[in-house]
Design an enzyme around this catalytic site. Structure first.
Site, PDB file in Angstrom:
ATOM      1  N   LYS A 173       0.876  -1.179   0.000  1.00 33.94           N
ATOM      2  CA  LYS A 173       0.000   0.000   0.000  1.00 33.94           C
ATOM      3  C   LYS A 173       0.916   1.233   0.000  1.00 33.94           C
ATOM      4  O   LYS A 173       0.755   2.151   0.812  1.00 33.94           O
ATOM      5  CB  LYS A 173      -0.910  -0.062   1.246  1.00 33.94           C
ATOM      6  CG  LYS A 173      -2.039   0.919   1.249  1.00 33.94           C
ATOM      7  CD  LYS A 173      -3.226   0.503   0.427  1.00 33.94           C
ATOM      8  CE  LYS A 173      -4.278   1.594   0.407  1.00 33.94           C
ATOM      9  NZ  LYS A 173      -5.392   1.345  -0.513  1.00 33.94           N
ATOM     10  N   ASP A 206      -5.433  -3.692  -1.952  1.00 32.97           N
ATOM     11  CA  ASP A 206      -6.887  -3.797  -2.145  1.00 32.97           C
ATOM     12  C   ASP A 206      -7.210  -4.287  -3.556  1.00 32.97           C
ATOM     13  O   ASP A 206      -8.062  -5.161  -3.756  1.00 32.97           O
ATOM     14  CB  ASP A 206      -7.601  -2.473  -1.821  1.00 32.97           C
ATOM     15  CG  ASP A 206      -6.819  -1.241  -2.241  1.00 32.97           C
ATOM     16  OD1 ASP A 206      -5.669  -1.393  -2.700  1.00 32.97           O
ATOM     17  OD2 ASP A 206      -7.344  -0.122  -2.130  1.00 32.97           O
ATOM     18  N   ASP A 230      -0.776 -12.117   6.255  1.00 27.01           N
ATOM     19  CA  ASP A 230      -1.668 -12.890   7.116  1.00 27.01           C
ATOM     20  C   ASP A 230      -3.055 -12.958   6.477  1.00 27.01           C
ATOM     21  O   ASP A 230      -3.662 -14.029   6.343  1.00 27.01           O
ATOM     22  CB  ASP A 230      -1.727 -12.192   8.493  1.00 27.01           C
ATOM     23  CG  ASP A 230      -2.367 -13.067   9.546  1.00 27.01           C
ATOM     24  OD1 ASP A 230      -2.721 -14.213   9.233  1.00 27.01           O
ATOM     25  OD2 ASP A 230      -2.523 -12.594  10.686  1.00 27.01           O
TER      26      ASP A 230
END
Ligand code: NAD
Length: 335
Positions: A173, A206, A230
């Protein structure tokens, strides 16, 4: 003749002992050149030795450098830190590896999924550095270092090269976390330059998640920091039928622990219903790690043939018990 190697064995809690026994049945049938040194970790270790991760167990893993581990229950709201977190931190198991592939006869909405999630295991928001600034305001620190980012990037590219994979996609990100994720991405790009034979690209986390549930077959190796790793590794497991059919490995310079990623399933423990597929797949990964690829392939073929024949446990739509499923694989391994 192949030398016999010693592996630390942790049966774990709940369904752990049952799925471990099933895996041992198959390894035994395949005449795997392994000797298991069993150590107590988890609930029984806590009751009998006062610590769910006794020093003796850690020493065994450090000595043998390879461990096969069943799931271990983490008491919620009690003093003990998670055994899994302690193992990762103490043994510096910096890389978490989760291969995700379609499995015959296991229902999935997708076909052609064959990817590997490589997750950095030691830092990021999981460093445990949190504090209350003033009442009502909490700060949680995200630690990203060039050293750990470079180390995990090298691991991912080496894994790709050694396993005939073509592409490594860094997931981040960095458009928002320009410093932390920016540093991670910069390190990955520097490492990628040393692997001209592997395609390197990146995606924002995303967008990557959306794409993974639309076109998972397009992905090869995914490389992520701890938190994104994770989440995305469970998302990826869901693409092929869930945690019951994906293996896991935690790897470091001093040791490697191979384990199923599901928990102790207390609801079905002791009922001969548990699915040992994930732990058996983890044992297959372990054999490859130990330089026994032919043995790993033979066991994998027997497991996949058994599933193709419709012999499977109730959680994946079958009627076989844990033991019957293991015996069917063992029979195929022998023949
Ligand atoms: P869980 O994975 O144990 O169970 C979730 C559901 O999946 C249950 O319905 C269970 O019956 C089913 N399931 C899981 N594994 C299965 C298998 N091999 N075969 C058939 N069905 C299976 O998750 P949970 O209930 O959230 O956790 C239970 C305990 O496990 C907790 O104490 C948790 O801390 C621990 N845990 C340990 C590990 C580990 O050691 N690696 C990982 C996750 C959870």
């Amino acid at each position: 003749m192949t030398d016999t190697r010693t592996v630390t064995l942790i049966r774990g809690d709940g369904i752990g002992p049952e799925v471990t026994d099933a895996v041992l049945t198959v390894l035994d049938a395949a005449r795997a050149p392994l000797v298991f040194e069993e150590v107590l970790v988890g609930r029984r270790a806590e009751q009998e030795e006062g610590d769910p991760l006794p020093a003796r167990a850690l020493a065994s893993i450090q000595r043998n450098r390879v461990a096969l581990k069943g799931p271990v229950g983490t008491p919620i709201g009690k003093g003990f830190q998670s055994v899994n977190v302690r193992l990762r931190q103490t043994l510096n198991l910096y890389a978490n590896l989760r291969p995700v592939r379609n499995v015959p006869s296991i229902q999935s909405r997708f076909e052609g999924v064959d990817l590997v999630v490589v997750r950095e295991n030691t830092e990021d928001l999981y460093s445990g550095l949190e504090h209350t600034v003033v009442p009502g305001v909490v700060e949680s620190l995200k630690i990203i270092t060039a050293a750990a980012s470079t180390r995990i990037a090298k691991f991912a590219f080496d894994h790709a090269r050694q396993n005939g994979r073509k592409r490594v996609t860094a997931v981040h990100k960095a458009n928002i976390m320009k410093l932390s994720d920016g540093l991670f991405l910069e390190c990955v790009r520097k490492v990628a330059a040393d692997y001209p034979d592997i395609v390197s690209d990146d995606r924002i986390v995303d967008a990557a998640c959306m794409d993974l549930v639309l076109r998972p077959e397009r992905y090869d190796v995914l490389l992520l920091e701890n938190l994104y790793g994770d989440i995305v590794s469970d998302l990826a497991a869901g693409l092929v039928g869930g945690l019951g059919v994906v293996p896991g490995a935690n790897l470091g310079t001093e040791a490697a622990i191979f384990e199923a990623v599901h928990g102790t399933a207390p609801d079905i423990a002791g009922q001969n219903k548990a699915n040992p597929t994930a732990l058996l797949m983890s044992a297959i990964l372990m054999l490859r790690h130990m330089g026994l690829p032919e043995l790993a392939d033979r066991i994998e073929r027997a497991m996949l043939d058994t599933l193709r024949a419709g012999i499977k446990t109730p959680d994946v739509g079958g009627t076989a018990g844990t033991k019957e499923f293991a015996d069917a694989i063992a029979g195929r391994v022998k023949s």
